[in-house]
Design an enzyme around this catalytic site. Structure first.
Site, PDB file in Angstrom:
ATOM      1  N   TYR A  54      11.853  92.187  33.776  1.00 36.03           N
ATOM      2  CA  TYR A  54      11.762  92.564  35.191  1.00 36.03           C
ATOM      3  C   TYR A  54      11.363  91.323  35.973  1.00 36.03           C
ATOM      4  O   TYR A  54      10.405  90.635  35.615  1.00 36.03           O
ATOM      5  CB  TYR A  54      10.708  93.659  35.360  1.00 36.03           C
ATOM      6  CG  TYR A  54      10.424  94.059  36.794  1.00 36.03           C
ATOM      7  CD1 TYR A  54       9.170  93.820  37.350  1.00 36.03           C
ATOM      8  CD2 TYR A  54      11.379  94.682  37.577  1.00 36.03           C
ATOM      9  CE1 TYR A  54       8.878  94.202  38.658  1.00 36.03           C
ATOM     10  CE2 TYR A  54      11.100  95.072  38.884  1.00 36.03           C
ATOM     11  CZ  TYR A  54       9.855  94.828  39.417  1.00 36.03           C
ATOM     12  OH  TYR A  54       9.580  95.200  40.715  1.00 36.03           O
ATOM     13  N   ASP A 113      10.554  82.921  34.223  1.00 37.42           N
ATOM     14  CA  ASP A 113       9.780  83.811  35.097  1.00 37.42           C
ATOM     15  C   ASP A 113       8.384  83.954  34.487  1.00 37.42           C
ATOM     16  O   ASP A 113       8.178  84.731  33.550  1.00 37.42           O
ATOM     17  CB  ASP A 113      10.456  85.178  35.228  1.00 37.42           C
ATOM     18  CG  ASP A 113       9.648  86.118  36.107  1.00 37.42           C
ATOM     19  OD1 ASP A 113      10.180  87.175  36.503  1.00 37.42           O
ATOM     20  OD2 ASP A 113       8.465  85.813  36.388  1.00 37.42           O
ATOM     21  N   LYS A 157       0.765  86.483  40.570  1.00 37.18           N
ATOM     22  CA  LYS A 157      -0.406  87.113  39.958  1.00 37.18           C
ATOM     23  C   LYS A 157      -1.619  86.187  39.858  1.00 37.18           C
ATOM     24  O   LYS A 157      -2.312  85.972  40.860  1.00 37.18           O
ATOM     25  CB  LYS A 157      -0.008  87.703  38.597  1.00 37.18           C
ATOM     26  CG  LYS A 157       1.049  88.827  38.728  1.00 37.18           C
ATOM     27  CD  LYS A 157       1.423  89.410  37.397  1.00 37.18           C
ATOM     28  CE  LYS A 157       2.645  90.300  37.510  1.00 37.18           C
ATOM     29  NZ  LYS A 157       2.318  91.670  37.941  1.00 37.18           N
TER      30      LYS A 157
HETATM   31  C1  LIG Z   1       7.540  89.007  35.124  1.00 37.63           C
HETATM   32  C2  LIG Z   1       7.476  89.540  36.518  1.00 37.63           C
HETATM   33  N1  LIG Z   1       8.233  88.967  37.488  1.00 37.63           N
HETATM   34  C3  LIG Z   1       8.183  89.424  38.765  1.00 37.63           C
HETATM   35  C4  LIG Z   1       7.384  90.497  39.111  1.00 37.63           C
HETATM   36  C5  LIG Z   1       7.378  90.952  40.558  1.00 37.63           C
HETATM   37  O1  LIG Z   1       6.194  90.525  41.166  1.00 37.63           O
HETATM   38  P1  LIG Z   1       5.667  91.302  42.450  1.00 37.63           P
HETATM   39  O2  LIG Z   1       6.780  91.317  43.472  1.00 37.63           O
HETATM   40  O3  LIG Z   1       5.286  92.694  41.995  1.00 37.63           O
HETATM   41  O4  LIG Z   1       4.461  90.480  42.913  1.00 37.63           O
HETATM   42  C6  LIG Z   1       6.577  91.130  38.146  1.00 37.63           C
HETATM   43  C7  LIG Z   1       5.715  92.314  38.538  1.00 37.63           C
HETATM   44  N2  LIG Z   1       5.083  92.982  37.454  1.00 37.63           N
HETATM   45  C8  LIG Z   1       4.765  94.392  37.671  1.00 37.63           C
HETATM   46  C9  LIG Z   1       4.092  94.901  36.392  1.00 37.63           C
HETATM   47  N3  LIG Z   1       5.009  95.068  35.331  1.00 37.63           N
HETATM   48  C10 LIG Z   1       3.900  94.592  38.870  1.00 37.63           C
HETATM   49  C11 LIG Z   1       3.319  95.994  38.987  1.00 37.63           C
HETATM   50  C12 LIG Z   1       4.078  96.841  39.965  1.00 37.63           C
HETATM   51  O5  LIG Z   1       5.321  96.761  40.034  1.00 37.63           O
HETATM   52  O6  LIG Z   1       3.392  97.616  40.667  1.00 37.63           O
HETATM   53  C13 LIG Z   1       6.628  90.635  36.823  1.00 37.63           C
HETATM   54  O7  LIG Z   1       5.892  91.205  35.840  1.00 37.63           O
END
Ligand SMILES: Cc1ncc(COP(=O)(O)O)c(CN[C@@H](CN)CCC(=O)O)c1O
Length: 431
Positions: A143, A238, A271
């Site tokens: 993701y 990523d 993060k």
């Molecule tokens: C590897 C990786 N790449 C991009 C993203 C997206 O980041 P954000 O747009 O949520 O800040 C994420 C976001 N992770 C999720 C948890 N699996 C955030 C939690 C959520 O979606 O509420 C990620 O894990």
């Protein structure tokens, strides 16, 4: 006793879709009522009923120091007094950029943005602009945020909803996105033979935390890198989740130990670098990064990019994780959690395996660690849900979806870990 969480959830659902501002928080995969956090401190948070939980989500990774670290709190409070946002450059965003580049030397330059999605989306546009190519390659179970072009068989959220793609994404947008099986070198070779010259980039989660915890094999990463170099595509790591979470130099430092000289062409971060405030970044070699506006033709912008309060939070966080012994201690605690859980599972006679790197961990009800999304998807959800709620009832908060990783913080104590392992031991007997 009134259940304030339930009251709040009902109220929230009247005004916010699903009662949450991000789907995974709704407990859809595990059922039950989400816990509304009232406050958090160190390794814990307290819900709307005042119940304490040992927190292994930590905002899905950012809270590597634990909640409310005094040095971070002080930095944020001080920065806030100087102003929240200016829409103009500040010294602190230069300091943060310099700090990130010092820790991740594969990047010559970095652009700060406000979310991992924004960083990933921008990295794709930059890769396409820099190469003049349209196709991108990603892997099932990874993701990279919810940008249209990347919302194809994402492993987080969408996996839980069993929906391999999202409504609202026009087919023509994803026609350029190739999706292969993670860790499948043969598929990789075939895809490059067919499309290599059209590929702008390959984007990967080097340790996939959106299908719980699946490592890309060293040969797979090596082959991705070689093929990208051979065909002129950019290899994008990523590291939104793994960045400064698994090692001081992030996952690329872990892989460089096995692949001498390894460097991705671009890195996406988030993060931890914001310490819990909205801040993410993408970076790479100068020649690529200077294609970005205002220097080059690839447009990218953001009102709150490099926000002065968020950069203070990020800088204070990076200062703490840069201290000697930080990762050794964090990694030891994470490993002790996994080995404790393994021992309890063995006692209960259930198939269990786990893995961890630095402050990131995952586990499965399998004998062996899965290598790809299809295997992860064969998990017994009911068993996981029993574990989730059993732990929740005992004041331990793990991810409310099996397809998510877990996160340790510097604030977790050995006593917290022992309490967690004991709670899991109780629940494993019920499985
Ligand atoms: C590897 C990786 N790449 C991009 C993203 C997206 O980041 P954000 O747009 O949520 O800040 C994420 C976001 N992770 C999720 C948890 N699996 C955030 C939690 C959520 O979606 O509420 C990620 O894990």
């Amino acid at each position: 006793m009134t259940d304030r969480n339930l009251e709040l959830f009902e109220r929230a659902k009247r005004v916010i879709p699903g009662g949450v501002n991000s789907p995974v928080r709704a407990f859809k995969a595990v059922g039950g009522t989400p816990r509304f956090v009232q406050r958090a401190q160190g390794a814990y948070f307290w819900d709307a009923d005042g119940k304490r939980y040992i927190d292994y989500i930590g905002s899905w990774g950012p809270m590597i120091l634990g909640h409310g670290h005094p040095a971070v709190l002080e930095a944020v409070q001080k920065a806030a007094l100087d102003g929240f946002s200016f829409g103009a450059p500040t010294e602190r965003e230069v300091e943060l950029a310099e700090a990130i580049l010092a820790l991740v030397p594969s990047m010559d330059m970095v652009r700060l943005v406000s979310s991992g999605t924004e960083a990933g989306m921008s990295a794709i546009r930059l890769a396409r602009g820099a190469t003049g190519r349209s196709k991108i390659l990603k892997f099932e179970g990874c993701y990279h945020g919810h940008a249209d072009a990347l919302l194809v068989k994402a492993g987080s959220g969408l996996a839980t909803f069993g929906n391999p793609t999202s409504a609202g994404v026009p087919p023509e947008v994803v026609q350029h996105t190739l999706v292969l099986e993670y860790n499948n070198i043969q598929q990789l070779e075939e895809a490059f033979a067919l499309h290599g010259k059209e590929l702008a980039c390959v984007m990967i989660e080097p340790i996939a935390g959106n299908m719980n915890f699946v490592r890309a094999s060293v040969p797979f990463i090596k082959r991705c890198s070689e093929l990208c170099t051979e065909y002129g595509a950019l290899f994008v790591f990523d590291e939104v989740m793994t960045g400064f979470r698994v090692a001081p130099g992030s996952a690329q430092q872990v892989y460089a130990r096995s692949i001498p000289g390894f460097e991705p062409d671009m890195t996406v971060m988030g993060k931890v670098i914001g310490g819990g405030m909205p801040l993410a970044a993408f970076g790479g070699k100068r020649a690529v990064m200077e294609q970005l506006a205002p220097l080059g033709p690839v447009y990218q912008a953001g009102t709150l990019s490099g926000n002065p309060v968020a950069t203070a939070c990020g800088l204070a966080t990076l200062a703490e994780i840069s201290k000697p012994g930080f990762y050794e201690d964090l990694g030891r605690k994470t490993q002790s959690l996994i080995s404790g859980l393994q021992a309890e599972a063995d006692k209960a006679g259930i198939d269990f395996c786990g893995d961890s790197e630095g402050g990131m961990f995952g586990f499965f009800f399998f004998k062996e660690l899965p290598q790809n999304y299809a295997k992860v998807m064969t998990t017994d959800n009911a068993r996981f849900n029993t574990l989730f709620h059993g732990l929740l009832d005992r004041g331990v908060y793990i991810a409310p979806a099996l397809y998510e990783a877990g996160f340790m913080s510097a604030a977790h104590t050995d006593a917290d870990i022992a309490e967690t392992v004991a709670a899991a031991g109780d629940v494993f007997k019920l499985l």
